[in-house]
Structure formats: C-alpha cells, structure tokens
Write a protein that holds these residues in place. Structure first.
Motif, PDB file in Angstrom:
ATOM      1  N   ARG A   1       0.863  -1.182   0.000  1.00 24.38           N
ATOM      2  CA  ARG A   1       0.000   0.000   0.000  1.00 24.38           C
ATOM      3  C   ARG A   1       0.900   1.233   0.000  1.00 24.38           C
ATOM      4  O   ARG A   1       1.912   1.256   0.717  1.00 24.38           O
TER       5      ARG A   1
ATOM      6  N   LEU B   1      -4.333   7.353  11.927  1.00 27.44           N
ATOM      7  CA  LEU B   1      -4.704   6.245  11.036  1.00 27.44           C
ATOM      8  C   LEU B   1      -4.303   4.932  11.686  1.00 27.44           C
ATOM      9  O   LEU B   1      -3.204   4.817  12.249  1.00 27.44           O
TER      10      LEU B   1
ATOM     11  N   ILE C   1      -2.178   5.153  -4.425  1.00 22.88           N
ATOM     12  CA  ILE C   1      -2.081   5.966  -3.200  1.00 22.88           C
ATOM     13  C   ILE C   1      -3.488   6.228  -2.648  1.00 22.88           C
ATOM     14  O   ILE C   1      -4.336   6.784  -3.339  1.00 22.88           O
ATOM     15  N   ASP C   2      -3.719   5.826  -1.405  1.00 19.09           N
ATOM     16  CA  ASP C   2      -5.016   6.077  -0.774  1.00 19.09           C
ATOM     17  C   ASP C   2      -4.918   7.032   0.410  1.00 19.09           C
ATOM     18  O   ASP C   2      -5.947   7.399   0.992  1.00 19.09           O
ATOM     19  N   HIS C   3      -3.684   7.386   0.771  1.00 16.22           N
ATOM     20  CA  HIS C   3      -3.483   8.245   1.943  1.00 16.22           C
ATOM     21  C   HIS C   3      -2.399   9.272   1.627  1.00 16.22           C
ATOM     22  O   HIS C   3      -1.319   8.906   1.186  1.00 16.22           O
TER      23      HIS C   3
ATOM     24  N   PHE D   1       5.158   6.272  11.456  1.00 16.77           N
ATOM     25  CA  PHE D   1       4.525   5.081  10.888  1.00 16.77           C
ATOM     26  C   PHE D   1       5.027   3.857  11.643  1.00 16.77           C
ATOM     27  O   PHE D   1       6.183   3.461  11.489  1.00 16.77           O
TER      28      PHE D   1
ATOM     29  N   TYR E   1       1.677   5.265   0.658  1.00 14.76           N
ATOM     30  CA  TYR E   1       1.334   6.420   1.503  1.00 14.76           C
ATOM     31  C   TYR E   1       2.227   7.574   1.078  1.00 14.76           C
ATOM     32  O   TYR E   1       3.454   7.451   1.118  1.00 14.76           O
TER      33      TYR E   1
ATOM     34  N   VAL F   1      -0.469   5.140  12.448  1.00 13.98           N
ATOM     35  CA  VAL F   1       0.228   6.393  12.136  1.00 13.98           C
ATOM     36  C   VAL F   1      -0.123   7.432  13.190  1.00 13.98           C
ATOM     37  O   VAL F   1      -1.299   7.681  13.462  1.00 13.98           O
TER      38      VAL F   1
ATOM     39  N   PHE G   1      -0.393  12.563   3.444  1.00 18.71           N
ATOM     40  CA  PHE G   1      -0.114  13.253   4.701  1.00 18.71           C
ATOM     41  C   PHE G   1       0.618  14.555   4.405  1.00 18.71           C
ATOM     42  O   PHE G   1       1.677  14.528   3.775  1.00 18.71           O
TER      43      PHE G   1
ATOM     44  N   LYS H   1      -7.838   9.484   1.466  1.00 24.45           N
ATOM     45  CA  LYS H   1      -7.753  10.063   2.814  1.00 24.45           C
ATOM     46  C   LYS H   1      -6.614  11.061   2.850  1.00 24.45           C
ATOM     47  O   LYS H   1      -5.502  10.780   2.417  1.00 24.45           O
TER      48      LYS H   1
END
Lengths: 308, 308
Positions: free
Chosen positions: A31, A128, A55-57, A151, A33, A135, A59, A88
């Motif tokens: 995944r 998260l 990419i789903d997150h 993380f 980030y 996180v 920051f 997100k």
C-alpha cells in the motif's frame, strides 16, 4: 512485509539543481502512503514510476508551499484519470479551505471523496490505524503549525510451522489461536508448547518523518528507537543562527536527534538551495551519527536496513 | 527588436510523457512576459535557463489548474530569491483570493508588491501598454471565464541614416523630429525629404495566444493577421464531440482558425494526455494550414518567422 520509502523531492523552499520540493512515498505491504506533496510531485511520480492510483493516503506536514503545492494538481489528475475510490488526506485544517477555493473557481467536482483528517500540532494523535500500521502525528516546532508523522508497523501474528502442524494433524480451526501464541492440547490430551508449533513474526518496524522543525527535544520521546528517522537538515551547522531564526535544523543537529533518540538509521533532506553539493551536509551528520544517508530523489530506502 | 516565444509546457490537464502543463515565456526587446503558469513552471524555467528575476508580467488565462498551479510556487521563490521590484499579474479576479488564502496560512508576506489587473472574459480590453507593446485580453469560449492574450508590438520610430545626417551636419536636437517622419530644413533654407534622411522601422509584429477555447468565430476579428498564432489543439478531429463537450479545439480546427484569420504561422499546443506521439496532430493541422509547428517544450519561435 515490505516497508520502504522512495524520495520524490529533497529541496527546501525553492526547487534547484534538479532537486524538487519535499515529497516521499512509503510502500508498506504494497500500500502506498504519500508524505508531503511539493510542486511537481506528480511529475516526479511519473518519472519514478509511482502509480498515483495506488495511493489512498496523503499526509501533509504543514502549509508552507514547498510541502503541499503539488497537491491540487495530483488530486485533479487522480480525478481526470478516473479515480472513484476515496482518498484520505491528513493535514492542517485550513488545507481543506485551500482546496475548496481552488475547486470552486475551476468548477471542479471530483468523482471521488476526499476524507479529510485535520492534524493537531499541539499533541501527538493516532490519525490512522489499519491492518498493517498505526500512524501518529508528531508535533514539531516550526514557524507555523507543523506535524511530522510516525509510521509504526503492527506486530504480526506468529507464523505456523507447517511441517510440524501437519505431522500432528492439527485441524485448521486451531490455527488462529496458535498464531496468537497459545499452546495446543491434542485430542489425546497431550500438550504442545506454542514455540514448538510456531515461529515469531519479524519485529515491527517504525519510520519517523520530521520536517520541518527546529531542534527541540519535545518530540524526542515519541520518535525513540525509530528503525529509520527522516529528519530535515536544511543547513550546515555554521548557519545555526539562520536555522534557529527560520525554525530549521542543521545537519549536525539532525545527527544529534538520531543519536539521542536511538534511531537505527538516519535520512537527511530538505536541503537549502545554497548547497549545490550535499557532501558536506552528509559528512556533518555522519560526524555525529554514522548511519546516515542523503534523501536523494529516486532512491528507495528499506526501513530497518542497516546503514552503518 | 527581439520578439520570440519559448515553450515551457505543452500538456493539457495532466502532465505526461515529459510534457508539462501550459506555460510559455515571451521575450520582447529583452523584457520577459510569462503566459500561464502550470505546475512545475519554475522547474521548467530552471531547466531552460529562463531567469525569473527578468519577469515583470505574468498573464493567467483562466483558473483551471493546468494553467496556474505553478504560480504560488514561482511567486514565493521570487520572494525568497530577494525580489523587491513589483510584479504585474493579469488574470481572472478570483486569482487574488486564491493567492491570499494560501499566503494567509503560510504566513507569507512578500517583499514585493503584486499589482493585480483583473481580466474580463466578456469583451477585449487593453490590459498593458508600455514602450514596446500593447497587450489586449481576448475573450475566449471555455467552460469557465477565459481570456487569451494579444501582444501587439508598437510601431517604432524611423531610423536615422547616420552617414547622411553627418554629411549634412544636422544637429542632434533635430533627430527626434526626423525619427517621427518630418522633413528637414537646413539653415541655408534647403529642404530635405524625410525619406532621404531616415529609413522606416520594421513592421510591428503580433502574437496571439488562444488557450483554452472551443472553436468560436467571435474572437477571429481580434486576432486577424497575427504573425504568430498560438492555438490550443487538444484533440484530433476524430474526437470533435469530446472537444465540443469539453470546450476545446481539434488540430484541424486550429488550422482553420489560422487560415480564416490570416495568421502567418501557427503553433499548436495543449495536447491531450492520450497522444504519446504528436505527429498526427501536426499533420492534421498542416492539412489545413501548412505553416504550423508543435509547441514543443524548450523550443523558441521567432514571431514573424517564416514557418511555411
């Protein structure tokens, strides 16, 4: 389990010498980030073959342009490329206003949801948690509200020794309890210690991202024993006054942070545009903390890798 | 007098195949004028050695991200690089709000003034006049308020034939009237025709920038006889439906605009991310208007150059 970081940008305020502003992408168990998203991040992703669809997150540490100006472009391109799954986004609360005002005037209505999680620069927070990681935001000390991100890989279940459980004909329904570390009692009443049937999973690893910040011990406890610490090192230590004035860190101080918090390895970045060559910054950090590397763009570092 | 355009970005909505979103820089008599400023424009300027300190005017056609997302970064870098002279910015009125909201949260106070001139997409307006040029906004027809820009060189004064005026011992104080085209009467009463003493300056040239827009004859009159017409050509003509739906132009239509408005040369750009190769777009435009070139990044075109 994969846990690695690829550097997409390593420059501070202004892009120069082919260095782009800050962005990096973590791959944790396949995944992705994204951490920070300076101008040109989507171009860097194309260059280094990082698929934005994975990419789903995202920051965002703070609202200085070199850490977020690539966000609107990336979010728009995701939309134009047909994204439907939610994204997100974690960052300071006003980021949402900045996005909204731009989409208002471009009359953009995204095909997908942005689920926004505002960060709080006053105290650490879990922002998260999923099956792989937790996180936390790290309150840093910069000119404006800024958080780093920690993380922390989760401890995984124990691994079954297949040959052994097959030999004993242990039924599959017992596997979950074995994985959780419990002993096993056979139908004939014989007891087997869990250690005979399983092995421990790898130790969970931890990546700490600290940019931008002045050297300040208040975040040291939270980032203790990081397997890999990314810390900004904007200046050489002969510019300490400037570093203090602008709430940045010197390479020597970044080495100190790594040493004092028991980091296993250190990655330095956010280099000032005044340094064409980065060798002196690296040498200076290494003089304090030898297991240091430069966050060079396009390079991938394994979290937990031995850099000494 | 120099009058040339350097392409910094040629992509539509999303950057791809090493094509960046729209930006181009005009050099008119050694003054630089930036037209549109997609994400990564400042990186492109570094790449092609365009000094941002020489830019005093930035023109933004409309508020789709691929035409302005590089602006905040560029304006910030100008500030960090010590700019003090004012910057004139031309674009849709909400652009100022977009800048302000971002500088509010980054707590940025620029060292220099941005003098903002809002554009009006309903009727042509003169938005800049200086010793070299007159710039008009061109009302285009896009999904949101959009203007192109017409850069019209001013007719320069006539050039004195040095050998002739020296031979006649004409005093320097008569030069201005000679340059304006007046005849000369010598102290002995003898009259000299202006054409004997001066030569005409070159014909003033004109650059028309039209992006983004659907094919619409309403702006044809204004851009008539451009020495160089930049026109968007997002799609091939087999995607006319899509072009109409998204208020864009096909390469065939761009050729038509050039032909119908009597342009001397045509530059096409704003290429859709679906075209890896641009040859078909070029061929299609040339089938209507042979003097066409592709707006390839890093390429400089002379306004008035013969492209046939």
């Amino acid at each position: 389990m994969k846990f690695e970081v690829t550097i997409l940008g390593s420059s501070s305020a202004t892009p120069i010498f082919n260095r782009n502003p800050t962005a990096q992408v973590l791959n944790i168990n396949e995944r992705l980030y994204l951490i920070d998203c300076g101008e040109g991040t989507q171009q860097q992703m194309l260059r280094f073959d990082v698929k934005s669809s994975r990419i789903d997150h995202i920051f965002i540490s703070h609202l200085h342009g070199d850490h977020y100006l690539g966000l609107i472009g990336l979010v728009s391109s995701m939309h134009l490329n047909g994204r439907v799954k939610p994204l997100k986004l974690y960052g300071p609360a006003p980021l949402l206003e900045i996005i909204h005002v731009q989409f208002k005037y471009s009359e953009t209505v995204l095909n997908y949801e942005i689920e926004f999680v505002p960060t709080d620069a006053s105290a650490p927070q879990v922002i998260l948690e999923n099956q792989d990681i937790i996180v936390e935001s790290i309150p840093l000390d910069h000119r404006i509200a800024t958080t780093g991100f920690l993380f922390k890989q989760k401890k995984r279940l124990r691994k079954i020794i297949k040959s052994r459980v097959e030999e004993l004909n242990i039924a599959v329904e017992h596997y979950p309890t074995l994985k959780r570390g419990e002993d096993y009692t056979a139908p004939d009443g014989k007891r087997y210690k869990n250690e005979e049937l399983t092995t421990d999973s790898e130790q969970p690893k931890c990546y700490a991202y600290c940019s931008d910040t002045i050297y300040n011990e208040r975040y040291f406890e939270q980032i203790k024993n990081a397997d890999l610490l990314y810390h900004e090192a904007t200046f050489l230590h002969n510019m300490l006054d400037r570093a203090n004035k602008t709430f940045h860190t010197t390479a020597w101080q970044a080495g100190q942070v790594a040493a004092q918090t028991g980091a296993k390895a250190l990655l330095i970045g956010h280099f000032s545009a005044r340094y064409k060559s980065l060798v002196e910054l690296l040498d200076e950090a290494r003089s304090v903390f030898p297991a240091t590397e430069l966050a060079i763009e396009g390079t991938t570092f394994q979290v937990g890798e031995d850099m000494a």
